[in-house]
Enzyme design. Structure first.
Site, PDB file in Angstrom:
ATOM      1  N   VAL A 174     -40.238   6.125  40.437  1.00 61.45           N
ATOM      2  CA  VAL A 174     -40.290   7.581  40.257  1.00 61.45           C
ATOM      3  C   VAL A 174     -41.491   7.846  39.508  1.00 61.45           C
ATOM      4  CG1 VAL A 174     -38.801   9.653  39.961  1.00 61.45           C
ATOM      5  CG2 VAL A 174     -37.811   8.075  41.053  1.00 61.45           C
ATOM      6  N   CYS A 175     -42.777   8.802  40.468  1.00 56.71           N
ATOM      7  CA  CYS A 175     -43.924   9.638  39.383  1.00 56.71           C
ATOM      8  C   CYS A 175     -44.118   8.339  38.773  1.00 56.71           C
ATOM      9  CB  CYS A 175     -43.095  10.348  38.246  1.00 56.71           C
ATOM     10  SG  CYS A 175     -43.815  11.783  37.504  1.00 56.71           S
ATOM     11  N   GLN A 176     -44.361   8.680  37.885  1.00 58.76           N
ATOM     12  CA  GLN A 176     -44.867   7.813  36.457  1.00 58.76           C
ATOM     13  C   GLN A 176     -43.801   5.963  36.277  1.00 58.76           C
ATOM     14  OE1 GLN A 176     -44.072   8.173  31.984  1.00 58.76           O
ATOM     15  NE2 GLN A 176     -46.069   7.697  31.510  1.00 58.76           N
ATOM     16  N   GLY A 235     -42.805   5.203  38.982  1.00 64.94           N
ATOM     17  CA  GLY A 235     -43.307   3.925  40.297  1.00 64.94           C
ATOM     18  C   GLY A 235     -44.647   4.110  40.065  1.00 64.94           C
TER      19      GLY A 235
END
Lengths: 507, 348
Positions: free
Chosen positions: B139-141, B143
């Site tokens: 997720v996000c960073q 990811g």
């Protein structure tokens, strides 16, 4: 439940009750919603009373106060409600001021109670929202009137809404500290630095010359830049003052000069920081200042023609959206990015000088300084790296040689070369064999030709190395060569090798 | 008269409900799905979520959340929990909790996080389940970390899912990208004493939509009327204010190599002396981005599928913002079941 909230609850219920009692002369019958409402109320208060007894069980005084208050209220409320139901004529419209007051009190109570449930860091955001909301609701009638009458020149608007308050509100939304009168800030800043200088002179008489020099330099600078001072100086200076004062007493003689130098540098870099911050804030506030007049002018142009006067909610929400757009437009500019970087850079510089000053102040004290802690953190980082290197090597150990690794590494190709190419971890504890030098390891009981070959592939070739083996190295060898697990320790290779080494030296 | 009565009944009832609701709340609970700690090292923990039924997919999924903010976003409220939904859709779920770094972690690097912690968690799950490969959801960073990890260890990852994950940092006019490109990150890290405060990071995110922190309070007086809506509002507030600091060394590399030099997308990113080539990602990949994401705009996410070497790859647009991906009703109804199905279909 917060005790203060309960008092406020009591207040507004009382106001409501008073207003209800004041209604008279109406002849509408009580309706079912009223009865239903009453039964709900009765149920709620009963439940609330029971509940609180438990919650406040360990605070009997508070519990009693709360119950008395509620009981009292219940009694009055019941009397009033009963009488109004049996005599509907006492319920009626009217007394709109009382009702308004009640509604306002409710809102205030409600907002406070709500705020207290928010996480502490977010409460200022909510407060800002309420301030902004109130600023507009309190002027809403005026705003409407001005739109209707076409009085929408900025200077008229700023007579109605205090521009400083308006700027403060935007600044708070952005997370800025409020701007106040510039001259007052300058005066206070000067006074602060003067106190600081005097304190420094008192603490370090030997440094008087430097202090005077600093004094002069600072005065020159601040005279040139006084109009650029940024108003939250005051608050921050107070904090700095409180932080700095004790350190004058702590610093050892040797560090005085360094501390004074830091102090001087910090003044200038800090002022530079404030200067950049002020510039940044001005860009944002200038953008925000255009929004309200523009909206009112547009409303004047459309009002009465194709559109109705907007409702307060619509007006307020539109205002927020447009304020955001105006600010974002400014933030998109390169000038904003540049200024923001200047703020960050100058703020960072001040912080670093401040840290350096603390470092010097506490040099002779038995505390771990930032620099020392930094070294430890670095060491920890190196250890993490070394552990990871070892883990990587372990993971690459060939399946046939490492029983524990087979489960996760079934797809990994055996990589004997990887071990031979990087045996430092294994043999670093026992030293390396000089190139071309090798003892006959088979002399050691328990080492046969095959094992000797494997050991030599790992870089273990001399008695001297084997003599230095300890439990950790034995374990490592066991893990790398599971087929001979336990043998090295059992046969005491190191002891054997020591004897062989001694015999060899004697020869 | 009827209006007046209705009005007063409504107002007073609202106030009474609010008193009750606000007074009743003693604790705001988030992340309530039952779980156990199965692995930990220092501040980092791996949670395994307890499930009653046998999973539909035998390969478990490890969720790697961002270092910014907390994974609790994935299980914010019981009735709209990404994690609970994933579990109920038949997926065995693990989550990495990165913890709250302190000053002793100032030199904790991206290597430490990705080659250390993330790798340990992956190995733990492989070993615990007796399997060679696990599923990874970043997720996000987190990811971005997952992409880097999968490129370096393609043999350990069966399927990869990235959610609102930035990978292309150059062709982007977003303010966060513009500001980060010009930021003197070394000075920032040093002046913060090697630990970037959560407040500083949040301040930056807030500036991207400065009025969002006001807008959320519109109609707050209606929120408390209903206990569930009040609790959910407070849960989100709690999450917003719960922001760990970030280890300076990791922040430095993330800003310099990614935001400033776009190395990952350009194929020049290195981690622990290894080159990271996204083309080495050949396992099935599902890329999910949020259409209205102002923190990680689609422009920075969508290129993932062009940069990887996978043949089986999908791009999924979610109609909403960065946070809506996890808590919106559409997330519950559409997104999470789609993620679960995608994983079940690729479990062979």
């Amino acid at each position: 439940m917060n005790w203060m909230d309960l008092n406020k609850t009591g207040d507004f219920w009382k106001a409501w009750q008073d207003s209800a009692k004041a209604f008279s002369g109406q002849s509408q019958p009580a309706t079912d919603p009223v009865k239903e409402w009453w039964s709900q109320q009765e149920k709620f208060w009963k439940e609330a009373m029971e509940k609180t007894t438990g919650i406040l069980g360990n605070q009997p005084d508070l519990a009693k106060q709360w119950q008395d208050m509620q009981g009292n209220f219940m009694k009055q409320w019941t009397d009033m409600a009963k009488s109004s139901m049996s005599n509907p004529s006492t319920m009626g419209a009217g007394s709109s001021d009382m009702w308004k007051q009640f509604a306002q009190q409710t809102e205030t109570w409600y907002a406070d109670a709500f705020k207290n449930k928010l996480p502490e860091q977010l409460r200022p955001h909510f407060q800002t929202y309420m301030d902004m909301y109130k600023m507009f609701t309190s002027q809403w009638e005026n705003i409407q009137g001005m739109i209707k009458n076409g009085l929408v020149e900025p200077k008229m608007i700023w007579q109605m809404i205090n521009p400083v308050q308006y700027g403060d509100a935007i600044g708070k939304v952005m997370g800025f500290k409020p701007m106040k009168d510039l001259d007052e800030v300058t005066r206070q800043a000067n006074r602060f630095f003067e106190q600081l200088r005097n304190a420094a002179m008192k603490m370090f008489p030997a440094a008087e010359e430097q202090v005077l020099e600093m004094n002069e330099a600072f005065n020159n600078w601040s005279n040139q830049q006084s109009d650029q001072f940024f108003p939250f100086l005051n608050g921050v200076q107070e904090v700095m003052k409180q932080n700095l004062e004790p350190y004058f007493h702590l610093s050892g003689d040797d560090n005085q000069t360094e501390v004074l130098r830091s102090l001087k540098e910090m003044q200038f870099s800090y002022l530079a920081y404030l200067h950049h911050s002020a510039k940044l804030q001005k860009m944002v506030l200038d953008a925000g200042a255009t929004v309200l007049p523009a909206m009112m002018q547009e409303a004047r142009d459309t009002f009465g023609k194709e559109e109705e006067m907007p409702t307060f909610d619509t007006f307020f929400k539109t205002y927020m959206d447009r304020l955001e757009n105006a600010i974002l437009e400014t933030m998109q500019t390169d000038a904003y990015t540049t200024t923001q970087n200047e703020v960050l850079a100058s703020g960072a510089k001040s912080k670093m000088i401040y840290d350096e000053m603390l470092e010097n102040i506490f040099k002779d004290w038995p505390f771990m300084t930032k620099r020392e802690a930094d070294d430890l953190a670095k060491e920890a980082a190196q250890l993490r790296r070394r552990v990871r290197d070892l883990e990587t090597r372990m993971a690459n150990v060939p399946t046939s040689m490492n029983g524990t690794a087979t489960k996760v590494s079934s797809k990994v190709e055996p990589k004997v070369a990887a071990i031979i190419a990087s045996p430092e971890a294994v043999i670093s504890r026992i030293g390396t064999a000089p190139k071309g030098v090798a003892d006959d390891l088979k002399e050691i009981k328990g080492i046969g030709a095959k094992l000797e070959e494997l050991l030599k592939e790992m870089g273990i070739a001399t008695y001297k190395q084997v003599a230095k083996m300890d439990d950790a190295v034995y374990t490592m060898i066991d893990e790398l060569i599971p087929a001979f697990k336990g043998r090295a320790k059992r046969e005491k290779w190191a002891v054997q090798a020591k004897k062989l080494l001694k015999a060899k030296t004697l020869v | 008269m009827a209006n007046w009565t209705d009005n007063i009944v409504e107002k007073v009832n609202t106030a009474a409900d609010a008193i009750k609701n606000i007074g009743d709340i003693n604790e705001v609970d988030v992340a309530t799905a039952p779980r156990e700690v199965v692995w930990e090292d220092g501040k980092v923990k791996l949670y395994h979520f307890i499930r009653e039924e046998k999973p539909k997919a035998k390969t478990p999924v490890i969720i790697s959340y961002a270092l910014v903010n907390r994974w609790a976003m994935m299980d914010l409220q019981p009735d709209r929990s990404f994690i609970r939904k994933l579990i109920s859709e038949g997926i065995d779920v693990y989550v990495i909790d990165w913890g709250y770094p302190t000053r002793t972690d100032r030199y904790k690097s991206m290597e430490d996080y990705i080659l250390g912690d993330l790798n340990h968690c992956v190995d733990y799950v492989r070993q615990a389940h007796g399997i060679d490969q696990v599923n990874l959801l970043g997720v996000c960073q987190g990811g971005t970390f997952s992409l880097i990890y999968s490129a370096l260890n393609p043999d350990k990852i069966k399927n990869l899912i990235t959610l609102v994950t930035p990978v292309e940092f150059a062709d982007n006019d977003g303010l966060l990208f513009k500001w980060s490109r010009e930021m003197d990150v070394d000075t920032m890290v040093e002046s913060f004493g090697g630990l970037i405060p959560g407040d500083f990071l949040n301040f930056g995110f807030d500036l991207l939509k400065p009025m969002n922190k006001m807008r959320k309070y519109y109609g707050f007086n209606d929120v408390a009327k209903n206990k569930a809506s009040l609790m959910n509002f407070l849960r989100m507030e709690k999450w917003v204010s719960d922001s760990p600091a970030q280890a300076g060394e990791t922040y430095r590399k993330f800003i310099k190599d990614l935001y400033q030099q776009n190395k990952l997308a350009e194929g020049t990113f290195e981690l622990g002396d290894q080159e990271v080539d996204l083309k080495k990602i050949t396992m099935p990949v599902l890329t999910i981005y949020a259409k209205d994401d102002h923190i990680v705009p689609p422009d920075s996410t969508r290129p993932i599928n062009d940069l990887i070497g996978s043949k089986d790859k999908e791009l999924l647009e979610f109609p909403g913002g960065h946070i809506g991906v996890f808590v919106g009703s559409r997330s519950q109804k559409m997104l999470t079941p789609a993620v679960a199905k995608w994983l079940v279909d690729r479990d062979q």
